[in-house]
Design a protein around this motif. Structure first.
Motif, PDB file in Angstrom:
ATOM      1  N   PHE A  57     -25.224 -49.561   3.633  1.00  0.00           N
ATOM      2  CA  PHE A  57     -26.391 -48.828   3.145  1.00  0.00           C
ATOM      3  C   PHE A  57     -26.533 -47.450   3.778  1.00  0.00           C
ATOM      4  CE2 PHE A  57     -30.629 -48.048   1.673  1.00  0.00           C
ATOM      5  CZ  PHE A  57     -30.667 -48.736   0.488  1.00  0.00           C
ATOM      6  N   ALA A  58     -25.786 -47.252   4.858  1.00  0.00           N
ATOM      7  CA  ALA A  58     -25.920 -45.987   5.587  1.00  0.00           C
ATOM      8  C   ALA A  58     -25.649 -44.774   4.714  1.00  0.00           C
ATOM      9  CB  ALA A  58     -24.981 -45.977   6.795  1.00  0.00           C
ATOM     10  N   VAL A  59     -24.824 -44.901   3.721  1.00  0.00           N
ATOM     11  CA  VAL A  59     -24.472 -43.711   2.936  1.00  0.00           C
ATOM     12  C   VAL A  59     -25.280 -43.631   1.636  1.00  0.00           C
ATOM     13  CG1 VAL A  59     -22.170 -43.369   3.843  1.00  0.00           C
ATOM     14  CG2 VAL A  59     -22.527 -44.962   1.954  1.00  0.00           C
ATOM     15  N   ILE A  60     -26.201 -44.580   1.403  1.00  0.00           N
ATOM     16  CA  ILE A  60     -26.970 -44.542   0.160  1.00  0.00           C
ATOM     17  C   ILE A  60     -28.156 -43.607   0.331  1.00  0.00           C
ATOM     18  CG2 ILE A  60     -28.288 -45.922  -1.502  1.00  0.00           C
ATOM     19  CD1 ILE A  60     -25.490 -46.851  -1.472  1.00  0.00           C
ATOM     20  N   PRO A  61     -28.238 -42.556  -0.459  1.00  0.00           N
ATOM     21  CA  PRO A  61     -29.395 -41.665  -0.379  1.00  0.00           C
ATOM     22  C   PRO A  61     -30.581 -42.266  -1.164  1.00  0.00           C
ATOM     23  CG  PRO A  61     -27.807 -40.810  -1.938  1.00  0.00           C
ATOM     24  CD  PRO A  61     -27.261 -42.121  -1.469  1.00  0.00           C
ATOM     25  N   PHE A  62     -31.714 -42.348  -0.513  1.00  0.00           N
ATOM     26  CA  PHE A  62     -32.854 -42.930  -1.207  1.00  0.00           C
ATOM     27  C   PHE A  62     -33.879 -41.875  -1.581  1.00  0.00           C
ATOM     28  CE2 PHE A  62     -35.172 -42.694   2.720  1.00  0.00           C
ATOM     29  CZ  PHE A  62     -34.219 -42.973   3.697  1.00  0.00           C
ATOM     30  N   GLY A  63     -33.528 -40.650  -1.463  1.00  0.00           N
ATOM     31  CA  GLY A  63     -34.399 -39.577  -1.895  1.00  0.00           C
ATOM     32  C   GLY A  63     -33.679 -38.260  -1.752  1.00  0.00           C
ATOM     33  N   SER A  64     -34.210 -37.205  -2.387  1.00  0.00           N
ATOM     34  CA  SER A  64     -33.542 -35.912  -2.279  1.00  0.00           C
ATOM     35  C   SER A  64     -33.761 -35.381  -0.870  1.00  0.00           C
ATOM     36  CB  SER A  64     -34.123 -34.947  -3.300  1.00  0.00           C
ATOM     37  OG  SER A  64     -35.477 -34.723  -3.030  1.00  0.00           O
ATOM     38  N   PRO A  65     -32.880 -34.517  -0.403  1.00  0.00           N
ATOM     39  CA  PRO A  65     -33.037 -33.978   0.942  1.00  0.00           C
ATOM     40  C   PRO A  65     -34.385 -33.283   1.058  1.00  0.00           C
ATOM     41  CG  PRO A  65     -30.902 -33.399   0.055  1.00  0.00           C
ATOM     42  CD  PRO A  65     -31.660 -34.025  -1.058  1.00  0.00           C
ATOM     43  N   ILE A  66     -35.047 -33.478   2.189  1.00  0.00           N
ATOM     44  CA  ILE A  66     -36.354 -32.839   2.338  1.00  0.00           C
ATOM     45  C   ILE A  66     -36.287 -31.795   3.434  1.00  0.00           C
ATOM     46  CG2 ILE A  66     -37.762 -34.703   1.444  1.00  0.00           C
ATOM     47  CD1 ILE A  66     -38.143 -35.668   4.305  1.00  0.00           C
ATOM     48  N   LYS A  67     -37.190 -30.796   3.288  1.00  0.00           N
ATOM     49  CA  LYS A  67     -37.244 -29.729   4.281  1.00  0.00           C
ATOM     50  C   LYS A  67     -38.418 -30.000   5.195  1.00  0.00           C
ATOM     51  CE  LYS A  67     -35.404 -26.166   1.216  1.00  0.00           C
ATOM     52  NZ  LYS A  67     -36.029 -26.391  -0.118  1.00  0.00           N
ATOM     53  N   ILE A  68     -38.086 -30.176   6.488  1.00  0.00           N
ATOM     54  CA  ILE A  68     -39.157 -30.352   7.460  1.00  0.00           C
ATOM     55  C   ILE A  68     -38.976 -29.294   8.524  1.00  0.00           C
ATOM     56  CG2 ILE A  68     -40.228 -31.868   9.137  1.00  0.00           C
ATOM     57  CD1 ILE A  68     -39.129 -34.226   7.555  1.00  0.00           C
ATOM     58  N   GLY A  69     -39.927 -28.401   8.546  1.00  0.00           N
ATOM     59  CA  GLY A  69     -39.909 -27.363   9.569  1.00  0.00           C
ATOM     60  C   GLY A  69     -38.630 -26.546   9.528  1.00  0.00           C
ATOM     61  N   GLY A  70     -38.250 -26.119   8.332  1.00  0.00           N
ATOM     62  CA  GLY A  70     -37.071 -25.261   8.194  1.00  0.00           C
ATOM     63  C   GLY A  70     -35.765 -25.986   8.405  1.00  0.00           C
ATOM     64  N   ARG A  71     -35.782 -27.313   8.468  1.00  0.00           N
ATOM     65  CA  ARG A  71     -34.543 -28.075   8.673  1.00  0.00           C
ATOM     66  C   ARG A  71     -34.413 -29.074   7.528  1.00  0.00           C
ATOM     67  NH1 ARG A  71     -34.289 -31.361  14.187  1.00  0.00           N
ATOM     68  NH2 ARG A  71     -33.319 -29.463  14.932  1.00  0.00           N
ATOM     69  N   ILE A  72     -33.252 -29.106   6.956  1.00  0.00           N
ATOM     70  CA  ILE A  72     -33.042 -30.004   5.828  1.00  0.00           C
ATOM     71  C   ILE A  72     -32.681 -31.385   6.361  1.00  0.00           C
ATOM     72  CG2 ILE A  72     -31.590 -30.488   3.832  1.00  0.00           C
ATOM     73  CD1 ILE A  72     -31.329 -27.405   3.567  1.00  0.00           C
ATOM     74  N   VAL A  73     -33.414 -32.361   5.940  1.00  0.00           N
ATOM     75  CA  VAL A  73     -33.132 -33.734   6.361  1.00  0.00           C
ATOM     76  C   VAL A  73     -32.660 -34.533   5.147  1.00  0.00           C
ATOM     77  CG1 VAL A  73     -34.106 -35.840   7.312  1.00  0.00           C
ATOM     78  CG2 VAL A  73     -34.846 -33.616   8.171  1.00  0.00           C
ATOM     79  N   GLU A  74     -31.466 -35.066   5.300  1.00  0.00           N
ATOM     80  CA  GLU A  74     -30.935 -35.904   4.230  1.00  0.00           C
ATOM     81  C   GLU A  74     -31.662 -37.234   4.236  1.00  0.00           C
ATOM     82  OE1 GLU A  74     -28.413 -35.324   2.100  1.00  0.00           O
ATOM     83  OE2 GLU A  74     -27.777 -33.363   2.843  1.00  0.00           O
ATOM     84  N   LEU A  75     -32.020 -37.724   3.083  1.00  0.00           N
ATOM     85  CA  LEU A  75     -32.668 -39.026   3.038  1.00  0.00           C
ATOM     86  C   LEU A  75     -31.623 -40.132   2.868  1.00  0.00           C
ATOM     87  CD1 LEU A  75     -36.106 -38.667   1.268  1.00  0.00           C
ATOM     88  CD2 LEU A  75     -35.516 -38.735   3.676  1.00  0.00           C
ATOM     89  N   SER A  76     -30.654 -40.072   3.732  1.00  0.00           N
ATOM     90  CA  SER A  76     -29.737 -41.193   3.887  1.00  0.00           C
ATOM     91  C   SER A  76     -29.340 -41.164   5.347  1.00  0.00           C
ATOM     92  CB  SER A  76     -28.518 -41.040   2.981  1.00  0.00           C
ATOM     93  OG  SER A  76     -27.804 -39.878   3.339  1.00  0.00           O
ATOM     94  N   ILE A  77     -28.902 -42.304   5.869  1.00  0.00           N
ATOM     95  CA  ILE A  77     -28.620 -42.323   7.306  1.00  0.00           C
ATOM     96  C   ILE A  77     -27.518 -41.337   7.639  1.00  0.00           C
ATOM     97  CG2 ILE A  77     -27.807 -43.744   9.225  1.00  0.00           C
ATOM     98  CD1 ILE A  77     -29.169 -46.083   7.836  1.00  0.00           C
ATOM     99  N   ALA A  78     -26.474 -41.322   6.837  1.00  0.00           N
ATOM    100  CA  ALA A  78     -25.389 -40.386   7.095  1.00  0.00           C
ATOM    101  C   ALA A  78     -24.855 -39.867   5.769  1.00  0.00           C
ATOM    102  CB  ALA A  78     -24.264 -41.068   7.880  1.00  0.00           C
ATOM    103  N   ARG A  79     -24.705 -38.549   5.713  1.00  0.00           N
ATOM    104  CA  ARG A  79     -24.078 -37.995   4.522  1.00  0.00           C
ATOM    105  C   ARG A  79     -22.620 -37.753   4.869  1.00  0.00           C
ATOM    106  NH1 ARG A  79     -26.033 -33.223   0.549  1.00  0.00           N
ATOM    107  NH2 ARG A  79     -24.092 -33.089  -0.625  1.00  0.00           N
ATOM    108  N   LEU A  80     -21.768 -38.579   4.308  1.00  0.00           N
ATOM    109  CA  LEU A  80     -20.350 -38.476   4.672  1.00  0.00           C
ATOM    110  C   LEU A  80     -19.574 -37.791   3.579  1.00  0.00           C
ATOM    111  CD1 LEU A  80     -19.450 -41.910   6.258  1.00  0.00           C
ATOM    112  CD2 LEU A  80     -19.913 -39.753   7.383  1.00  0.00           C
ATOM    113  N   ASP A  81     -18.582 -37.055   4.025  1.00  0.00           N
ATOM    114  CA  ASP A  81     -17.705 -36.363   3.065  1.00  0.00           C
ATOM    115  C   ASP A  81     -17.000 -37.393   2.175  1.00  0.00           C
ATOM    116  OD1 ASP A  81     -15.935 -34.368   1.981  1.00  0.00           O
ATOM    117  OD2 ASP A  81     -14.422 -35.283   3.281  1.00  0.00           O
TER     118      ASP A  81
END
Lengths: 649, 357, 99, 162
Positions: free
Chosen positions: B94-118
């Motif tokens: 489940f670590a690579v499953i994104p459950f939402g679009s990346p969000i911007k918190i305080g000028g930093r983009i947070v991926e809504l998945s545990i790890a975004r792997l190539d």
């Protein structure tokens, strides 16, 4: 140096004939066999003639045509090609070989017609023509040696053609082994040549000798020449290796005519002619050649006197005549030697064919004491035989006169000759005339002494045999007219009468042998002496064998020890037996067989290697035990050792 | 940075375990609904039954307090670790499953998945392939023939379907031209022919048809639950398991259901993509602008909605289809899904070549 | 990056693999030891790929992994066949090469 | 720094697991230790920016090879007494030879000093390796694919009954 791209056809046709007859001959009907063989050799002859005329088209100074077929050996600095060379010398030789060979092929059809191994005979004969043309056309000495060995093989096969007869098989072996002794020298010569010249190509060698001849070591050149001459004494039946040739008469008579008279035995002469420059640079070697040749000519002639076997007489005569040729080579009269080679090929082939015709008529009897008076039964044979006899005796205007006279004169006139050689030549000529006419008188004149059952069957040979004889007879008469010496030519008002020598001149031009100049009168005198000698010999023969037929026996009794010595051929065979063969036999038996073969080769070599393998494998089997891990272990051990070595080194 | 990752991990694991726990109830309740029964509703606390939701607690209690019986001959260590393989592999996937679009918190983009792997998709397959070890080791360690047979069956089935799975998904990789799952989801937000969302199910229908049975079989769920069967091999590889160890296998299975539903959602149903919803709002006959936080929430909710639908769908399949026979299962995997998967690859390649010229 | 440490690690793994192949009599463990040797090589490949920023090492490691997969496929097939015909997987008893 | 430490930790784990692998008597245990070796190596790969390779390592080595080995061990299910190998002198020698080889290799490796350069950030990504594989290394790639096909056919043929 121009190219001539069809020269390979000359050896090619007989090879094809050999393959066809050799592989399938057993199944083929006789006409097919002899047609295949004859077509093959006649095709070769045709090609040779065409090549000869192509050669004539070239300017005399540049008459060297080559046919590079194939690069055979190429290693390091050494390149040996299968390459054929046509220059005046090889042109003459190839014409003689294929021409006489073709005639004898035709003759063989009649002579061998009821032999069960018909196909084998013709296959061998074609193989011989193939090998001989390789020998003649070879452009380097290695290829020549291939032909040299090839003709030796054919000679062996054909002498022992009727190998069911132990004695004939023995004769074949004797010829082969004797030749091997000569070949030993020949191979040494080749190797030494390679060391000295760094090439084995005749043209290259000649170039080196022409431009740098003076810088080369004379000793080395002399050694090469002597080694090669040892080979020649084997192949061309000279002292001391001539002993095989008389025994070689065990083969079919056309074979004797072709191989042991006309072509193969002259290979030594041809070889010296090919390497004339080398010999010219080695005077000692030439002197040895001349001396050996003179001795051979004389002794062989004396041995011929007492022989009763018609072919044996001719055999010794061949040895003697070859002696003449070598004498010419030895004194530097190369063209004269080759000239005699050619005329001898005609008349000696004819003599053998004639004797074959006689033997054929006499149902296989070869002893002259049982012949006599055959003149009226077989006139064609008689007249052709007589022509050849006159030719060999040196009676003008037959072919032998011109060539032999030139040799005798050269042996006197050459700076390398001398009066002794000349005397030997003349005496030999007298003896030659004597024993040849003895042969004619005993065979064709007088009463018929043959057994009754044979007498009824005496008949003239069929046309297929007589026609080649007639052709050769014509050649025996006119064959010499191409080399008429200038003094005689002047008599008939012909300028440059010695066409033959002129034709060959480019080949021998660089071998500068000095000939003393004498007046024409001197020359005439010498000519008269040799012709007179020949006539004297004929007269003696006539007196002893026609007039006083009882005298030969009385003379023989009177000089019994001498007669016995001659009759037993100076006991040379016996001397050889006790001096060489028996010791070698004993050494072979006791040392080579009982000790070397049984103990060293079988014991240590063969069984020993097997035993050591068994012993090693007994130890190694604990290693090679089918356990993959042990293999891996040895593999790793190897890696460890190699790495360790690399680390320490 | 670490904090965010830990929060994400806790969130995901929490949600997954909650879903797994809920599934024990859903399993029974849905079967009851399908079979027109009332079903699991006996447990009551202070008279409140709450549709039988308390069964979850009692189940857990039961599993923990039951005797953890380990047969004498089993290999204790292997017997102990076997259930962990499927459980942790399912969680890790489940670590690579994104459950939402990346969000911007305080000028930093947070991926809504545990790890975004190539190579997220490879990760997905790599980790899920580890699950096979569970049944095999469990079956072997039990030192019991039914368990072993069950383990062999399970392993053979999973190995076979892993290949089918891999082959069927290649078409999707080719279409989206990436192995990055987050990127795949982002690309699914595009529109095909201007109106059709570029979801996997629309661009790769054949792949979906192959992927769905393959992943159910990989999960050993009905109709492909051949490793167990009361009439043939008792309970398969967990015959010798009891109490919470047995519970681990079941928990793992339910987590797997959740994960499979998430994977299906992500690869074929657009993941968190809401149709026509772009970063600046709805694009539907004109642009309907929406605030960014609303869009993020809509997307997360979309993902959960799709996910729950997927779970429901899988459960519905479970209660709808009859079981296969083992040879039919193998035939389906090797002779139908694998060749059609290869055909799909070829077809996809041709179509891509034609479109790209 | 501690390349030297990685190289020594690879050497140790290699030696473990070699020892395993030579010493262990169980063909499965031998097979795994061989895989270990391959992995040691892969480790070096990848380390040097990183060191020289050259993808070649990674490509070769990829190919080597493929090779290992093929090897294991065939190897296990052989083991199954041996088990069926000889009823053992102990190399002490598998010595067909000897006969 | 963290990466270096992790590499050493993973390396130590790999070596320890490798030793356990060859020391355990039971092949299934060995196989699991083997899996752990591979996992640790995958970790090292990932730390060395070979992410794709790390995942492939897990997918193929752990997920396929180890699983297959475990599967076949379980399938063949032989007696434990089969596994008892004989202790021979050769084994002792083999260990000694391996030790010598180790020392020799250490000599070689000890002499090396690899500085290394920092690779670009996209280094080790799937696209990068795919590009290299399908351009410069296309031929080995094709060859290895044929090898794989042959191995598949061969494996099936060998393992097939009769």
């Amino acid at each position: 140096m121009n190219n001539i791209y069809y020269l390979w056809l000359i050896p090619f046709f007989p090879l094809v004939g050999f393959i066809i007859n050799g592989l399938f001959g057993k199944k083929l009907p006789k006409p097919v066999i002899h047609w295949v063989a004859n077509v093959a050799v006649w095709s070769s002859f045709t090609v040779a003639v065409i090549a000869f005329f192509d050669l004539l088209k070239v300017v005399p100074g540049q008459r060297i045509l080559v046919d590079p077929v194939y690069r055979w050996i190429f290693t390091g600095g050494l390149a040996i090609d299968i390459k054929f060379l046509l220059d005046p010398l090889s042109a003459v030789m190839i014409l003689v070989v294929t021409g006489v060979g073709a005639l004898i092929h035709v003759y063989s059809i009649g002579y061998m017609h009821d032999d069960p191994s018909y196909y084998r005979y013709f296959a061998y004969l074609n193989l011989f023509i193939f090998s001989m043309s390789i020998l003649v056309l070879a452009s380097n000495i290695v290829l020549m040696f291939v032909g040299w060995e090839g003709v030796g093989l054919c000679s062996y096969l054909l002498i022992g053609f009727w190998f069911e007869d132990e004695e004939k098989a023995y004769a074949g072996r004797k010829a082969f082994i004797t030749n091997r002794i000569g070949d030993f020298g020949f191979i040494l010569g080749i190797l030494l040549m390679l060391v000295i010249f760094k090439t084995l190509d005749f043209v290259e060698i000649n170039k080196i000798l022409i431009y740098h001849g003076e810088t080369l070591s004379v000793t080395a050149l002399t050694l090469i020449a002597i080694f090669l001459f040892i080979g020649a004494t084997g192949k061309s039946a000279q002292i001391p290796l001539y002993v095989w040739l008389p025994d070689a008469m065990a083969g079919p008579t056309p074979v004797s005519a072709l191989i042991h008279a006309a072509t193969m035995v002259t290979a030594g002469v041809y070889m010296i002619g090919r390497l004339n420059l080398l010999y010219a640079h080695a005077p000692v070697a030439m002197a040895i050649v001349a001396a050996v040749a003179g001795a051979t000519a004389f002794f062989a002639a004396t041995m011929a006197i007492t022989q009763n076997d018609i072919k044996k007489v001719l055999a010794y005569s061949t040895v003697s005549q070859l002696g003449y040729m070598f004498m010419a080579m030895g004194v530097g009269a190369f063209a004269a030697g080759i000239f005699h080679l050619m005329t001898h090929a005609f008349f000696k082939a004819l003599l053998f064919l004639g004797s074959g015709s006689v033997i054929h008529a006499m149902s296989g009897i070869q002893d002259m004491r049982q012949m006599g008076g055959l003149k009226k039964y077989m006139p064609v044979t008689y007249w052709t035989f007589l022509t050849a006899t006159l030719a060999i005796s040196g009676i003008p205007p037959f072919a032998g006169f011109f060539s032999k006279d030139e040799i005798i004169w050269s042996s006197f006139a050459s700076s390398r000759g001398g009066v002794v050689l000349w005397a030997i030549g003349v005496i030999t000529a007298i003896i030659t005339a004597f024993y040849m006419f003895r042969l004619v008188y005993m065979t064709f004149h007088g009463e018929n002494r043959s057994p009754e059952e044979v007498k009824h069957h005496i008949h003239e040979s069929p046309a297929v045999m007589t026609i080649p004889m007639v052709i050769l007879a014509i050649l025996s008469v006119i064959g010499g007219w191409v080399g008429v010496s200038p003094v005689i030519g002047k008599l008939f008002g012909v300028e440059n009468s010695n066409i033959f020598e002129e034709f060959l001149h480019p080949v021998f031009a660089h071998a500068h042998i000095h000939f003393h100049h004498y007046s024409e009168a001197t020359e005439w005198w010498f000519m008269a002496i040799s012709v007179g000698g020949a006539l004297l010999g004929i007269l003696i023969a006539f007196y002893l064998y026609i007039k006083r037929t009882d005298l030969p026996r009385k003379i023989a009794l009177k000089v019994w020890p001498l007669y016995k010595l001659l009759f037993n051929k100076y006991y040379v065979d016996e001397i050889y037996y006790y001096l060489f063969i028996h010791p070698i036999y004993l050494i072979s038996l006791l040392f080579l067989w009982r000790f070397t073969d049984v103990y060293v080769i079988d014991g240590v070599g063969v069984n020993g290697s097997a035993k050591s393998v068994r012993f090693t494998s007994r130890i190694l089997k604990y290693w090679q035990n089918g356990d993959a891990q042990v293999y891996i272990f040895s593999f790793v051990l190897g890696v460890v050792l190699v790495l360790g070595y690399l680390l320490l080194a | 940075m670490f904090l965010i990752v830990i929060i994400k991990i806790l969130f995901v694991v929490g949600v997954l375990l909650t879903f797994a726990a809920l599934l024990t109830w859903v399993e029974r309740k849905q079967s009851a609904v399908t079979q027109d029964r009332v079903g699991a509703n006996r447990v009551q606390i202070l008279g409140i039954r709450a549709l039988g939701l308390f069964h979850i607690i009692t189940d857990a209690l039961k599993m923990f307090i039951k005797e953890d019986y380990v047969p004498e001959k089993v290999n204790k260590f292997l017997h102990f670790i076997a259930p962990l393989f499927p459980f942790f592999s399912a969680l890790a996937v489940f670590a690579v499953i994104p459950f939402g679009s990346p969000i911007k918190i305080g000028g930093r983009i947070v991926e809504l998945s545990i790890a975004r792997l190539d190579s997220g998709l490879i990760y997905l397959f790599a980790l899920s392939s580890l699950a096979v070890l569970g049944p095999v080791i469990a079956g072997w360690a039990s030192h019991e023939k039914y368990a072993l047979l069950g383990g062999m069956r399970a392993a053979a089935q999973m190995i076979s379907y892993e290949i089918a799975l891999g082959v069927s998904i290649i078409g999707v990789i080719m279409v989206y031209n990436t192995l990055d799952i987050s990127l795949i989801v982002e690309k699914q937000g595009e529109l095909l022919f201007g109106f059709l969302p570029k979801w996997g199910i629309f661009v790769q229908p054949l792949a979906f048809l192959l992927f769905l049975p393959a992943i159910i079989a990989e999960n050993k769920r009905i109709p492909f639950d051949l490793p167990e069967g009361e009439s043939e091999i008792v309970a398969g590889y967990f015959t010798e398991y009891s109490a919470m160890r047995w519970g681990m296998f079941f928990l793992a299975e339910f987590v797997e259901v959740a994960v499979v539903a998430a994977v299906l959602t992500t690869l074929f149903f657009g993941g968190w993509q809401f149709p026509y919803l772009f970063d600046d709002g709805f694009h539907f006959f004109g642009v309907w602008h929406l605030p960014y936080w609303l869009i993020v929430i809509i997307r997360i909710l979309t993902f959960f909605a799709k996910w729950i639908f997927g779970i429901w769908f899988l459960q519905q399949v479970r209660w709808t289809f009859p079981r296969f026979r083992y040879d039919q299962l193998m035939k389906l995997g090797w002779k139908i899904i694998l060749p059609w998967g290869l055909i799909n690859i070829a077809l996809t390649a041709i179509v891509i070549m034609l479109i790209n010229g | 990056m501690p390349y030297n440490g990685i190289l020594i690690m690879a050497v140790i793994l290699f030696i473990i693999g070699i020892t395993g192949v030579m010493v262990r009599r169980n063909i499965f463990i031998m097979l795994m030891s061989i895989e270990l040797i391959l992995n040691a090589a892969n480790l070096v490949f990848i380390a040097f790929a990183r060191a020289f920023a050259d993808p070649a090492g990674q490509v070769i490691a990829l190919l080597s992994i493929t090779l290992a997969a093929a090897e294991v496929g065939v190897g296990l097939g052989i083991f199954v066949a041996i088990r069926r015909t000889h009823n053992t997987v102990n190399v002490d008893e598998i010595n067909l090469l000897k006969h | 720094m963290l990466a270096t430490m992790l590499i050493y930790i993973f390396g130590a784990l790999a070596i320890f697991s490798g030793l356990m692998m060859i020391l355990y008597r039971n092949p299934i245990h060995s196989a699991l230790w083997f899996g752990l070796v591979l996992f640790s190596l995958a970790g090292i790969y990932a730390l060395m920016q070979a992410h794709f390779l790390a995942l492939i390592q897990i997918l193929v080595y752990v997920g396929a090879i180890t699983v297959l080995i475990v599967y076949v061990i379980a399938l063949l299910n032989f007696d434990q007494r089969d596994l008892v190998g004989k202790v021979t002198i050769l084994k002792g020698i083999a260990v000694i030879v391996a030790a010598i080889l180790f020392i020799e290799l250490l000599f070689y490796v000890g002499g090396l000093y690899v500085k290394g350069i920092a690779p670009p950030p996209e280094f080790g990504k799937a696209a990068n390796i795919g590009l290299a594989t399908l351009t410069r290394y296309l031929f080995p790639f094709e060859v290895i694919s044929i090898l794989l096909l042959v191995a598949v056919v061969g494996g099936v043929y060998i393992a097939k009954k009769d």
